[in-house]
Design an enzyme around this catalytic site. Sequence first.
Site, mmCIF file in Angstrom:
data_model
loop_
_atom_site.group_PDB
_atom_site.id
_atom_site.type_symbol
_atom_site.label_atom_id
_atom_site.label_comp_id
_atom_site.label_asym_id
_atom_site.label_seq_id
_atom_site.Cartn_x
_atom_site.Cartn_y
_atom_site.Cartn_z
ATOM 1 N N ASN A 173 3.818 -2.634 -1.434
ATOM 2 C CA ASN A 173 5.014 -2.792 -0.610
ATOM 3 C C ASN A 173 5.648 -4.171 -0.766
ATOM 4 O OD1 ASN A 173 6.206 -3.595 2.311
ATOM 5 N ND2 ASN A 173 6.549 -1.435 1.857
ATOM 6 N N ASP A 206 12.372 1.563 6.271
ATOM 7 C CA ASP A 206 12.602 0.207 6.789
ATOM 8 C C ASP A 206 13.323 -0.691 5.787
ATOM 9 O OD1 ASP A 206 10.647 -0.419 4.912
ATOM 10 O OD2 ASP A 206 9.232 -1.242 6.368
ATOM 11 N N GLU A 231 -0.719 8.164 -4.593
ATOM 12 C CA GLU A 231 0.368 7.202 -4.385
ATOM 13 C C GLU A 231 1.450 7.322 -5.455
ATOM 14 O OE1 GLU A 231 0.979 5.064 -1.869
ATOM 15 O OE2 GLU A 231 -0.796 5.722 -0.785
ATOM 16 N N ASN A 238 11.463 2.870 1.254
ATOM 17 C CA ASN A 238 11.008 3.229 2.598
ATOM 18 C C ASN A 238 12.157 3.169 3.606
ATOM 19 O OD1 ASN A 238 8.132 3.450 1.938
ATOM 20 N ND2 ASN A 238 8.320 1.277 1.507
ATOM 21 N N ASP A 271 8.194 0.353 -2.343
ATOM 22 C CA ASP A 271 6.830 0.392 -2.870
ATOM 23 C C ASP A 271 6.914 0.466 -4.384
ATOM 24 O OD1 ASP A 271 5.886 0.473 -0.253
ATOM 25 O OD2 ASP A 271 5.805 2.650 -0.223
ATOM 26 N N SER A 274 12.197 -1.564 2.785
ATOM 27 C CA SER A 274 11.282 -2.117 1.790
ATOM 28 C C SER A 274 11.070 -1.093 0.669
ATOM 29 C CB SER A 274 9.939 -2.492 2.432
ATOM 30 O OG SER A 274 9.265 -1.330 2.878
#
Length: 142
Positions: free
Chosen positions: A80, A69, A56, A67, A73, A71
Amino acid sequence: MRFLLLLSFINYCFGGNLTQSLEYNKQSECDVAKYLEKAGFSSSQVPTMVCISKYESSYNCDATNKNTDGSTDYGLLQINSYYWCSGDPNSKYNECGTSCSSLFDCQKNANCAHTVYKQQGYTAWYGYQYHKQECDNYVIDC
């Protein structure tokens, strides 16, 4: 000649500092394991979670990813913003009860990851989904 000198100076001032800042909050596997244990993961869960953090964030507590969308991380386990924290423009649920910026703190990120795990299991992380066999058999030596 002056251009090359200026370029060398810029590289010296910013190139080294940039690399340092990118690596600044990178942790060892054993440090990550300690955060996870303190967060409440069992000794049998810790190696899998260490493996997940490897994929990650490369063990980097300052890692971020924007991201598609909208959002973001955050941190060690790429928590998220939409579901788990507050203060990001796309935050909605704040299930961990913490600000997104606080997730750059390694321990707070591990604590929130424990909440994520309790609700969704390992499959909440793409690092696990794409490296399941390795993570299920991951060994750390601390």
